[in-house]
Structures are given as C-alpha cells and as structure tokens.
Design a protein around this motif. Structure first.
Motif, mmCIF file in Angstrom:
data_model
loop_
_atom_site.group_PDB
_atom_site.id
_atom_site.type_symbol
_atom_site.label_atom_id
_atom_site.label_comp_id
_atom_site.label_asym_id
_atom_site.label_seq_id
_atom_site.Cartn_x
_atom_site.Cartn_y
_atom_site.Cartn_z
ATOM 1 N N CYS A 64 -54.378 -28.753 25.722
ATOM 2 C CA CYS A 64 -55.509 -30.408 26.505
ATOM 3 C C CYS A 64 -56.233 -29.955 25.527
ATOM 4 C CB CYS A 64 -55.479 -29.439 27.804
ATOM 5 S SG CYS A 64 -56.555 -28.239 28.699
ATOM 6 N N ALA A 65 -57.021 -31.428 25.604
ATOM 7 C CA ALA A 65 -58.181 -31.889 24.920
ATOM 8 C C ALA A 65 -58.836 -32.458 26.416
ATOM 9 C CB ALA A 65 -58.138 -33.127 23.991
ATOM 10 N N PRO A 66 -60.786 -32.628 26.126
ATOM 11 C CA PRO A 66 -61.168 -32.935 27.221
ATOM 12 C C PRO A 66 -61.471 -34.418 27.580
ATOM 13 C CG PRO A 66 -62.170 -32.442 25.404
ATOM 14 C CD PRO A 66 -61.135 -31.912 25.054
ATOM 15 N N ALA A 67 -61.011 -35.038 26.501
ATOM 16 C CA ALA A 67 -60.990 -36.374 27.019
ATOM 17 C C ALA A 67 -60.402 -37.756 26.339
ATOM 18 C CB ALA A 67 -62.556 -37.423 26.627
ATOM 19 N N GLY A 68 -60.082 -38.557 26.112
ATOM 20 C CA GLY A 68 -59.324 -39.469 25.482
ATOM 21 C C GLY A 68 -57.566 -39.287 25.569
ATOM 22 N N VAL A 69 -57.246 -39.323 27.006
ATOM 23 C CA VAL A 69 -55.710 -39.609 27.671
ATOM 24 C C VAL A 69 -56.029 -40.548 28.461
ATOM 25 C CG1 VAL A 69 -53.886 -38.020 28.229
ATOM 26 C CG2 VAL A 69 -55.519 -36.891 27.079
ATOM 27 N N ALA A 70 -54.928 -41.157 28.259
ATOM 28 C CA ALA A 70 -54.469 -42.635 29.365
ATOM 29 C C ALA A 70 -53.980 -42.342 31.194
ATOM 30 C CB ALA A 70 -53.753 -43.883 29.097
ATOM 31 N N THR A 71 -54.800 -42.264 31.308
ATOM 32 C CA THR A 71 -54.438 -41.474 33.313
ATOM 33 C C THR A 71 -53.796 -42.784 33.379
ATOM 34 O OG1 THR A 71 -56.812 -43.379 34.204
ATOM 35 C CG2 THR A 71 -57.292 -40.830 33.095
ATOM 36 N N GLU A 72 -53.161 -44.056 33.501
ATOM 37 C CA GLU A 72 -52.631 -44.038 33.913
ATOM 38 C C GLU A 72 -51.079 -43.640 33.923
ATOM 39 O OE1 GLU A 72 -52.427 -46.313 30.279
ATOM 40 O OE2 GLU A 72 -54.157 -45.673 31.547
ATOM 41 N N ARG A 73 -51.070 -42.531 33.569
ATOM 42 C CA ARG A 73 -49.539 -41.895 33.232
ATOM 43 C C ARG A 73 -49.460 -40.551 33.877
ATOM 44 N NH1 ARG A 73 -45.998 -43.161 28.634
ATOM 45 N NH2 ARG A 73 -44.525 -42.280 30.180
ATOM 46 N N ALA A 74 -50.361 -39.840 34.680
ATOM 47 C CA ALA A 74 -50.936 -39.092 35.661
ATOM 48 C C ALA A 74 -49.403 -38.800 36.376
ATOM 49 C CB ALA A 74 -52.073 -38.970 36.108
ATOM 50 N N VAL A 75 -48.779 -37.769 36.372
ATOM 51 C CA VAL A 75 -47.628 -37.456 37.540
ATOM 52 C C VAL A 75 -47.739 -36.900 38.865
ATOM 53 C CG1 VAL A 75 -46.552 -36.692 35.346
ATOM 54 C CG2 VAL A 75 -48.063 -34.694 36.422
ATOM 55 N N THR A 76 -48.954 -36.624 39.203
ATOM 56 C CA THR A 76 -49.477 -36.424 40.422
ATOM 57 C C THR A 76 -50.720 -36.925 41.077
ATOM 58 O OG1 THR A 76 -50.445 -33.981 39.614
ATOM 59 C CG2 THR A 76 -48.292 -34.197 40.151
ATOM 60 N N GLY A 77 -50.911 -38.018 40.473
ATOM 61 C CA GLY A 77 -52.078 -38.896 41.264
ATOM 62 C C GLY A 77 -53.038 -38.088 41.212
#
Length: 157
Positions: A135-148
């Motif tokens: 994993c990376a510490p930043a830069g991932v789009a949050t809207e695809r989070a699977v558990t809110g």
C-alpha cells in the motif's frame, strides 16, 4: 521507550517455494538460511536498507514447520502489509505480481483504505494463503472504498 515493528515470522509448508515467492514478488533478498532437516528457515531482508545492522535489514523470517493453509477465520495474523512511497510503486508491484502469475484479490484494483483516507493498496495471497497487502500512504481515490469509513483492509472476507 519507542517501540517499532521489527521482523515478522511466518510459518510455511514449503520453504523453497515460499522463499522464491517472497524474493521474486516482493524483491526481498536472502540474508541467511538453514537447510538442516527439521530446522529449515530463511531470513529475508529489504535490499534498500543501507544499515549494516542485521536486525535493521531483516523483514521476514520464514519457518518451515507447518501443514495446511492460512486461515482467515482463526485468531492470529489477519494480513501483512508492506508500505511503499507512492501509488506508482504499488502499480509496479502489481505488475510484477501479475507477471509472475500470482492471483490478485479484488481484481487487482488499488483499494482505498476508507472514505476518510486516500491511502490504499493491492491484496494477494502467498503460497500458503497468507493475505498480503502492498500500500501507498496517499493518492488513492476514496470513493471506491469498500467499507465506508471503516478500514477496508480489515473487513475483506
């Protein structure tokens, strides 16, 4: 006293297979091993650590002393996460994992940790079924989070 995470010991069923997996997939290096029957193990380290201190470089110890496969339903290790600097580093690891024929979980998507944090990573299994994350510490789009807002890496089935 500052407490930091040291190395992780993983029980494996086939040391040769697991050593090859961790060296090839994660780019670790062999620091030492025992091939003595009944006492087989391998010390794997991070080649990017410049310290001459053995314990600074040690990342994983593989112990050949198990049968069966890893269970996500038993108490103990949930998953093992490795941090890299950026999403592009996660993508490079994902490409290496795919090129070696290792199955990626969640379709190989970089999964955000939650809707609250833009960190995230990829997930896959080692040869004995231990769940791994890069994993990376930043830069991932949050809207695809699977558990809110809950940590997605903790609630995968």
């Amino acid at each position: 006293m500052a407490l930091g995470t040291g190395h992780v010991g993983i029980n494996v069923t086939d040391l040769d297979r697991s050593r090859r997996f961790y060296l090839e997939v994660l780019g670790l290096e062999l620091l030492g091993e025992s091939t003595e029957d009944g006492r087989r193990f391998a010390f794997l380290g991070n080649p990017d650590v410049s310290s001459e201190v053995f314990l600074d470089r040690l990342a994983i110890t593989l112990w050949e002393q198990s049968t069966g496969t890893f269970s996500t339903h038993a108490p103990g290790l949930h998953h093992l996460a490795f941090h890299v600097d950026s999403v592009s580093d996660v993508e490079r690891v994902r490409d290496r994992v795919q090129s070696l024929g290792v199955e990626l979980l969640h379709g190989g998507e970089i999964v955000p940790h939650s809707t609250e944090f833009d960190s995230g990573g990829i997930f896959f299994l080692d040869p004995d079924g231990t769940r791994l994350e890069v994993c990376a510490p930043a830069g991932v789009a949050t809207e695809r989070a699977v558990t809110g807002a809950a940590p997605s890496c903790g609630f995968f089935g």
